[in-house]
Scaffold this active site. Structure first.
Site, mmCIF file in Angstrom:
data_model
loop_
_atom_site.group_PDB
_atom_site.id
_atom_site.type_symbol
_atom_site.label_atom_id
_atom_site.label_comp_id
_atom_site.label_asym_id
_atom_site.label_seq_id
_atom_site.Cartn_x
_atom_site.Cartn_y
_atom_site.Cartn_z
ATOM 1 N N ARG A 1 -21.765 -2.822 1.690
ATOM 2 C CA ARG A 1 -21.060 -4.112 1.705
ATOM 3 C C ARG A 1 -21.464 -4.954 2.910
ATOM 4 O O ARG A 1 -21.636 -4.463 4.016
ATOM 5 C CB ARG A 1 -19.544 -3.882 1.759
ATOM 6 C CG ARG A 1 -18.781 -5.185 2.015
ATOM 7 C CD ARG A 1 -17.318 -5.072 1.768
ATOM 8 N NE ARG A 1 -16.663 -4.039 2.532
ATOM 9 C CZ ARG A 1 -15.411 -3.651 2.315
ATOM 10 N NH1 ARG A 1 -14.716 -4.201 1.353
ATOM 11 N NH2 ARG A 1 -14.885 -2.713 3.052
ATOM 12 N N ARG B 1 0.805 -1.232 0.000
ATOM 13 C CA ARG B 1 0.000 0.000 0.000
ATOM 14 C C ARG B 1 0.826 1.265 0.000
ATOM 15 O O ARG B 1 0.274 2.363 0.076
ATOM 16 C CB ARG B 1 -0.875 0.051 1.235
ATOM 17 C CG ARG B 1 -1.882 -1.022 1.210
ATOM 18 C CD ARG B 1 -3.047 -0.636 2.006
ATOM 19 N NE ARG B 1 -3.813 -1.824 2.174
ATOM 20 C CZ ARG B 1 -5.102 -1.859 2.315
ATOM 21 N NH1 ARG B 1 -5.775 -0.753 2.365
ATOM 22 N NH2 ARG B 1 -5.723 -2.995 2.450
ATOM 23 N N ARG C 1 -9.815 6.219 4.773
ATOM 24 C CA ARG C 1 -9.129 5.181 3.985
ATOM 25 C C ARG C 1 -8.897 5.666 2.545
ATOM 26 O O ARG C 1 -7.856 5.405 1.962
ATOM 27 C CB ARG C 1 -9.961 3.892 3.985
ATOM 28 C CG ARG C 1 -9.807 3.119 5.299
ATOM 29 C CD ARG C 1 -11.046 2.298 5.644
ATOM 30 N NE ARG C 1 -11.334 1.259 4.694
ATOM 31 C CZ ARG C 1 -12.550 0.746 4.490
ATOM 32 N NH1 ARG C 1 -13.581 1.183 5.199
ATOM 33 N NH2 ARG C 1 -12.727 -0.211 3.613
HETATM 34 P P1 AP5 Z 1 -8.759 -4.239 3.567
HETATM 35 O O1 AP5 Z 1 -9.612 -5.344 4.049
HETATM 36 O O2 AP5 Z 1 -7.769 -4.521 2.504
HETATM 37 O O3 AP5 Z 1 -9.721 -3.071 3.180
HETATM 38 P P2 AP5 Z 1 -9.626 -1.940 2.095
HETATM 39 O O4 AP5 Z 1 -8.296 -1.659 1.535
HETATM 40 O O5 AP5 Z 1 -10.273 -0.803 2.778
HETATM 41 O O6 AP5 Z 1 -10.315 -2.496 0.875
HETATM 42 P P3 AP5 Z 1 -11.769 -2.960 0.861
HETATM 43 O O7 AP5 Z 1 -11.844 -4.361 1.366
HETATM 44 O O8 AP5 Z 1 -12.594 -1.956 1.589
HETATM 45 O O9 AP5 Z 1 -12.147 -2.814 -0.668
HETATM 46 P P4 AP5 Z 1 -12.141 -3.852 -1.866
HETATM 47 O O10 AP5 Z 1 -11.508 -3.162 -3.027
HETATM 48 O O11 AP5 Z 1 -11.568 -5.173 -1.467
HETATM 49 O O12 AP5 Z 1 -13.693 -3.953 -2.161
HETATM 50 P P5 AP5 Z 1 -14.709 -5.202 -2.135
HETATM 51 O O13 AP5 Z 1 -14.309 -6.229 -3.130
HETATM 52 O O14 AP5 Z 1 -14.937 -5.646 -0.730
HETATM 53 O O15 AP5 Z 1 -7.938 -3.590 4.799
HETATM 54 C C1 AP5 Z 1 -8.582 -3.282 6.030
HETATM 55 C C2 AP5 Z 1 -7.583 -2.652 6.975
HETATM 56 O O16 AP5 Z 1 -6.492 -3.577 7.262
HETATM 57 C C3 AP5 Z 1 -6.855 -1.388 6.478
HETATM 58 O O17 AP5 Z 1 -7.642 -0.212 6.626
HETATM 59 C C4 AP5 Z 1 -5.619 -1.402 7.372
HETATM 60 O O18 AP5 Z 1 -5.893 -0.969 8.690
HETATM 61 C C5 AP5 Z 1 -5.255 -2.880 7.421
HETATM 62 N N1 AP5 Z 1 -4.364 -3.258 6.305
HETATM 63 C C6 AP5 Z 1 -4.623 -4.161 5.313
HETATM 64 N N2 AP5 Z 1 -3.597 -4.223 4.445
HETATM 65 C C7 AP5 Z 1 -2.655 -3.353 4.904
HETATM 66 C C8 AP5 Z 1 -1.382 -2.952 4.419
HETATM 67 N N3 AP5 Z 1 -0.832 -3.476 3.302
HETATM 68 N N4 AP5 Z 1 -0.686 -2.016 5.139
HETATM 69 C C9 AP5 Z 1 -1.192 -1.492 6.271
HETATM 70 N N5 AP5 Z 1 -2.412 -1.811 6.771
HETATM 71 C C10 AP5 Z 1 -3.137 -2.734 6.088
HETATM 72 O O19 AP5 Z 1 -16.019 -4.477 -2.706
HETATM 73 C C11 AP5 Z 1 -16.668 -3.448 -1.974
HETATM 74 C C12 AP5 Z 1 -18.190 -3.544 -2.182
HETATM 75 O O20 AP5 Z 1 -18.513 -3.225 -3.540
HETATM 76 C C13 AP5 Z 1 -18.766 -4.953 -1.922
HETATM 77 O O21 AP5 Z 1 -20.008 -4.787 -1.293
HETATM 78 C C14 AP5 Z 1 -18.941 -5.546 -3.342
HETATM 79 O O22 AP5 Z 1 -20.025 -6.473 -3.392
HETATM 80 C C15 AP5 Z 1 -19.222 -4.312 -4.165
HETATM 81 N N6 AP5 Z 1 -18.685 -4.401 -5.529
HETATM 82 C C16 AP5 Z 1 -17.455 -4.867 -5.890
HETATM 83 N N7 AP5 Z 1 -17.289 -4.769 -7.220
HETATM 84 C C17 AP5 Z 1 -18.432 -4.211 -7.711
HETATM 85 C C18 AP5 Z 1 -18.892 -3.845 -9.028
HETATM 86 N N8 AP5 Z 1 -18.113 -4.036 -10.115
HETATM 87 N N9 AP5 Z 1 -20.119 -3.303 -9.150
HETATM 88 C C19 AP5 Z 1 -20.919 -3.103 -8.042
HETATM 89 N N10 AP5 Z 1 -20.561 -3.431 -6.790
HETATM 90 C C20 AP5 Z 1 -19.333 -3.981 -6.628
#
Ligand code: AP5
Length: 210
Positions: A124, A85, A165
Site C-alpha cells: 500500500r 472496532r 492489527r
Molecule cells: P486505520 O487507518 O483504520 O487502519 P486499519 O484498520 O489498519 O485499516 P487499513 O487502513 O489498514 O485497511 P483498509 O481496509 O482501509 O484497506 P485499504 O483500503 O487501505 O487505523 C489505523 C490506526 O488508527 C489503528 O491501528 C488504531 O491505532 C487507530 N484507530 C483507528 N480507528 C480506531 C478505532 N475505532 N479504535 C481505536 N483505534 C483506532 O487497502 C489496503 C491495500 O489494498 C491498498 O494498497 C489498496 O490499494 C489495496 N486494495 C484494496 N482493495 C483491493 C482489491 N479489491 N484488490 C486488490 N487490492 C486492493
C-alpha cells in the site's frame, strides 16, 4: 446514506469508502485518518495516540469515541471507516446516533483471508497530498500527474504491526458482525474481487437499506 464499513486491515475499507464517497456524494469518515492527522499536527493528543498507532494497537475507547463523535453530525450522508472496532465503541456509536436522532442504514463487512491482506498492506502507498490510497501492483498511482503525491508507506504497515492489527481484528472487531446481524443491518461482501467489483457489491447491498 449512513453506513459502516467493517472488515480486517487491508480488506479495502478506505479504498471503497473513497470510491463510494465520490459516487454517492457522501462524506468519508475514517478514524484512522483522524488519528494520523492528529499525529501530524504535533498536538499533545497526537503524541498520546501515536504510540498506539505505530504499534498497531487500538487507541483507547474513551479517546477515539471523543475524536469520532463531532464528525457524525457533519454531513447528511456518510461512510464510517474504521469505527466502531469493538462492542464498547459500537454501543457508544448507538448512543451518539440516538442523541442526534440519526438512523444507521447498514453495516457492510468486507471479507478476505489474512494472507491476501498482508500482501495488500505491504504494497500500500498513500498520497500525502490527496490522501488517495494505491497499491504498487494492484492499483498503482496515476502517472499523468493527476495525483502529485508523494506516495508514502504508513508506519503501521510494517510486518509486526500488520500481524498485531489482524490479531486485534479477529479478537475484537469481527464479533461486531453478529452485533449488527442481530439488528438486521449486516451485509457481507467478498473483498477478494477486483476493486470495482467490490464497489458494485457494496452499492447493491446497501441499496435496499438507504
Ligand atoms: P486505520 O487507518 O483504520 O487502519 P486499519 O484498520 O489498519 O485499516 P487499513 O487502513 O489498514 O485497511 P483498509 O481496509 O482501509 O484497506 P485499504 O483500503 O487501505 O487505523 C489505523 C490506526 O488508527 C489503528 O491501528 C488504531 O491505532 C487507530 N484507530 C483507528 N480507528 C480506531 C478505532 N475505532 N479504535 C481505536 N483505534 C483506532 O487497502 C489496503 C491495500 O489494498 C491498498 O494498497 C489498496 O490499494 C489495496 N486494495 C484494496 N482493495 C483491493 C482489491 N479489491 N484488490 C486488490 N487490492 C486492493
Amino acid at each position: 446514506m449512513k453506513i459502516i464499513l467493517l472488515g480486517p486491515q487491508g480488506a479495502g475499507k478506505g479504498t471503497q469508502a473513497q470510491r463510494i464517497a465520490r459516487k454517492a456524494g457522501a462524506k468519508h469518515i475514517s478514524t484512522g485518518d483522524i488519528v494520523r492527522a492528529e499525529i501530524g499536527s504535533g498536538s499533545e493528543l497526537g503524541r498520546k495516540v501515536q504510540e498506539y498507532n505505530d504499534r498497531g494497537e487500538l487507541v483507547p475507547d474513551e479517546i477515539i469515541v471523543e475524536m469520532a463523535k463531532p464528525y457524525l453530525n457533519d454531513a447528511d450522508s456518510w461512510i464510517l471507516d474504521g469505527f466502531p472496532r469493538n462492542e464498547a465503541q459500537a454501543k457508544a456509536l448507538d448512543a451518539a446516533l440516538e442523541q442526534l436522532g440519526v438512523r444507521l442504514d447498514a453495516a457492510v463487512a468486507l471479507e478476505a483471508p489474512d494472507e491476501a491482506l498482508v500482501k495488500r498492506l505491504s504494497g500500500r502507498r498513500q498520497s500525502e497530498s490527496t490522501g488517495n490510497i494505491y497499491h504498487i501492483e494492484y492499483d498503482p498511482p496515476p502517472e499523468d500527474g493527476d495525483d502529485p503525491g508523494p506516495f508514502v508507506q504508513r508506519k503501521d504497515d510494517a510486518e509486526g504491526a500488520i500481524r498485531r492489527r489482524l490479531e486485534i481484528y479477529h479478537e475484537q472487531t469481527e464479533p461486531l458482525k453478529d452485533y449488527y446481524a442481530r439488528r438486521g443491518l449486516l451485509a457481507t461482501v467478498d473483498a477478494e474481487q477486483s476493486i470495482p467489483e467490490v464497489t458494485d457489491d457494496i452499492l447493491a447491498a446497501v441499496g435496499d437499506n438507504v
